[in-house]
Design a protein around this motif. Structure first.
Motif, mmCIF file in Angstrom:
data_model
loop_
_atom_site.group_PDB
_atom_site.id
_atom_site.type_symbol
_atom_site.label_atom_id
_atom_site.label_comp_id
_atom_site.label_asym_id
_atom_site.label_seq_id
_atom_site.Cartn_x
_atom_site.Cartn_y
_atom_site.Cartn_z
ATOM 1 N N GLU A 3 -1.684 -7.469 24.662
ATOM 2 C CA GLU A 3 -1.764 -8.016 26.027
ATOM 3 C C GLU A 3 -2.943 -7.412 26.779
ATOM 4 O OE1 GLU A 3 1.656 -9.049 28.551
ATOM 5 O OE2 GLU A 3 2.881 -8.165 26.978
ATOM 6 N N TYR B 107 -5.961 -9.193 25.523
ATOM 7 C CA TYR B 107 -6.103 -10.511 26.139
ATOM 8 C C TYR B 107 -6.697 -10.391 27.536
ATOM 9 C CZ TYR B 107 -5.258 -14.723 28.673
ATOM 10 O OH TYR B 107 -5.449 -15.816 29.460
ATOM 11 N N GLU C 65 -8.204 -20.997 28.683
ATOM 12 C CA GLU C 65 -7.479 -19.733 28.760
ATOM 13 C C GLU C 65 -7.060 -19.365 30.172
ATOM 14 O OE1 GLU C 65 -9.446 -16.584 26.669
ATOM 15 O OE2 GLU C 65 -10.235 -17.999 25.217
ATOM 16 N N ILE D 153 1.413 -15.534 28.054
ATOM 17 C CA ILE D 153 0.625 -14.479 27.426
ATOM 18 C C ILE D 153 1.528 -13.379 26.888
ATOM 19 C CG2 ILE D 153 -1.072 -12.649 27.873
ATOM 20 C CD1 ILE D 153 -2.093 -15.619 27.781
ATOM 21 N N LEU E 72 2.859 -14.404 23.565
ATOM 22 C CA LEU E 72 1.935 -14.678 22.459
ATOM 23 C C LEU E 72 1.962 -13.629 21.346
ATOM 24 C CD1 LEU E 72 -1.343 -16.221 23.918
ATOM 25 C CD2 LEU E 72 0.540 -17.348 22.719
ATOM 26 N N TYR F 220 4.736 -14.416 18.998
ATOM 27 C CA TYR F 220 4.386 -15.543 18.126
ATOM 28 C C TYR F 220 3.457 -15.054 17.020
ATOM 29 C CZ TYR F 220 6.211 -19.067 21.393
ATOM 30 O OH TYR F 220 7.019 -19.835 22.189
ATOM 31 N N TYR F 221 2.490 -14.284 17.419
ATOM 32 C CA TYR F 221 1.498 -13.787 16.462
ATOM 33 C C TYR F 221 2.177 -12.976 15.355
ATOM 34 C CZ TYR F 221 -2.942 -11.861 14.851
ATOM 35 O OH TYR F 221 -4.032 -11.518 14.100
ATOM 36 N N ASP G 112 5.015 -23.665 25.055
ATOM 37 C CA ASP G 112 4.080 -22.538 24.973
ATOM 38 C C ASP G 112 2.855 -22.901 24.140
ATOM 39 O OD1 ASP G 112 5.673 -20.937 26.484
ATOM 40 O OD2 ASP G 112 6.368 -19.649 24.847
ATOM 41 N N LEU G 113 3.105 -23.475 22.967
ATOM 42 C CA LEU G 113 1.995 -23.695 22.040
ATOM 43 C C LEU G 113 1.146 -24.881 22.456
ATOM 44 C CD1 LEU G 113 3.669 -22.729 18.654
ATOM 45 C CD2 LEU G 113 2.459 -21.294 20.290
ATOM 46 N N ILE H 284 -4.236 -18.004 17.858
ATOM 47 C CA ILE H 284 -3.595 -17.076 18.799
ATOM 48 C C ILE H 284 -4.319 -15.731 18.753
ATOM 49 C CG2 ILE H 284 -1.456 -15.800 19.318
ATOM 50 C CD1 ILE H 284 0.118 -18.259 18.594
ATOM 51 N N LEU I 11 -5.970 -13.779 21.916
ATOM 52 C CA LEU I 11 -5.630 -12.393 22.241
ATOM 53 C C LEU I 11 -6.838 -11.462 22.101
ATOM 54 C CD1 LEU I 11 -2.133 -12.179 20.492
ATOM 55 C CD2 LEU I 11 -2.572 -12.162 22.952
#
Lengths: 214, 214
Positions: free
Chosen positions: A201, A204, B3, B11, B14, B17-18, B51-52, B74, B78
């Motif tokens: 984060e 990002y 972004e 965020i 993310l 997800y990653y 989200d995606l 992703i 990030l």
């Protein structure tokens, strides 16, 4: 106290209120308006009023909030008006950082035992009254000392098994530093500290603020 | 890539997800539907789609998501598709835990130097190619090595001064473990890891779920 209806966003902000109110109290401040608190905390005054209204009756028009009272009440809501014992699984750097973090004790959290399975760590004196115990003795310890909170500070591969053992031995609250989502029964709560995710984060935020950076 | 318009809540999700997509990729999974991903991640499928969709075009009706592609994209968002160097201030247990956390390197984060002002720590070999440097040499190091990210893992009393020195030397992203809110200029980003506050949230969850507990 209508604790059940408080949203998780408010709960997430409570420790920060608690921290600022504690500092005000230490500095001898007896009362504070939402406007002043707003300035110190960089939150809007209306957000503060909204958040603190959940607990009712702390603020009075023209008087503001009674700092000591609000501090005590938020402490009760957070469950830190009493002693909370916890054990730590994993005596690596992270586990030792947790065990030596003096701030916790000020908030009523006492680390009463520390476990690892690594032979070179078992028996190590941590200098804070704790000696690293053998992880094989976890069940026996918890049978003799019914501690309900545990921190897991081991690599993710071992974490699910350790969590299962903790839960079988009566642990109801897991502070999870392993980089994995633990599956737990309904009566067990988990709070995750995923350091990699926090660092991502930060990354990002940095790259979106500085798109020119390499 | 749009972004700028992505909310901080997205965020925040993310990195998770990653992590899951990385595990799927490692297991050789090439594509996945939002329903399957939903089940693995315990998030609703509609949340996942929502989200995606911020990143557009990853999912196709009847096909699902291309795991490797989504993982890569992703990662780019990030900012971890490149090497990110960081320095660590504070060579206590927490600083050493950060410096030895292997997961970071897998994500492109490299800890390139570590500083402390304690004489008994300066010069200590951390066993990972790093030796603790004297905090007095911070400015000189940053002049020679323009690192933009720094972790602060020292007690809160010293943290504001260290942050100021870092910022004056060009640091733009601070990963703050000190239990204090840092004041920084607009072009500097901060991500806080406040362990006490996380533990208080665990305490709240535990006591609200188990009101009968002592």
């Amino acid at each position: 106290m209508a604790e059940k209806s408080i949203s998780s966003a408010v709960i997430h902000r409570l420790p920060r209120y608690y921290r600022y109110l504690g500092e005000l109290k230490e500095n001898g401040v007896e009362r504070i308006s939402s406007a002043e608190l707003s300035q110190i905390m960089s939150v809007t005054a209306s957000q503060i009023r909204q958040d603190l209204n959940h607990f009712g009756g702390f603020g009075q028009q023209g008087y503001g909030y009674n700092v000591a009272y609000l501090y005590t009440e938020i402490g009760k809501i957070l469950g830190i008006d009493r002693r909370n014992d916890l054990i730590v699984i994993g005596a690596g750097n992270l586990g030792r950082a947790i065990a030596n973090y003096g701030n916790f004790e000020r908030r009523g959290f006492h680390i009463v035992a520390m476990f690892d399975r690594r032979a070179d760590l078992i028996g190590m004196d941590l200098g804070n009254g704790l000696t690293v115990r053998n992880a094989a003795d976890l069940e026996q310890y918890l049978a003799e000392h019914p501690v309900r909170m545990a921190a897991i500070a081991i690599p993710k591969t071992g974490a699910p098994e350790v969590a299962e053992r903790l839960i079988k031995s009566g642990v109801k609250a897991i502070w999870n530093f392993a980089h994995i989502d633990l599956e737990v029964p309904d009566d067990v709560v988990v709070e995750n500290v995923h350091l990699s995710e926090s660092l991502m984060e930060l990354s990002y935020k940095y790259h979106s603020r500085h798109p020119e950076a390499e």
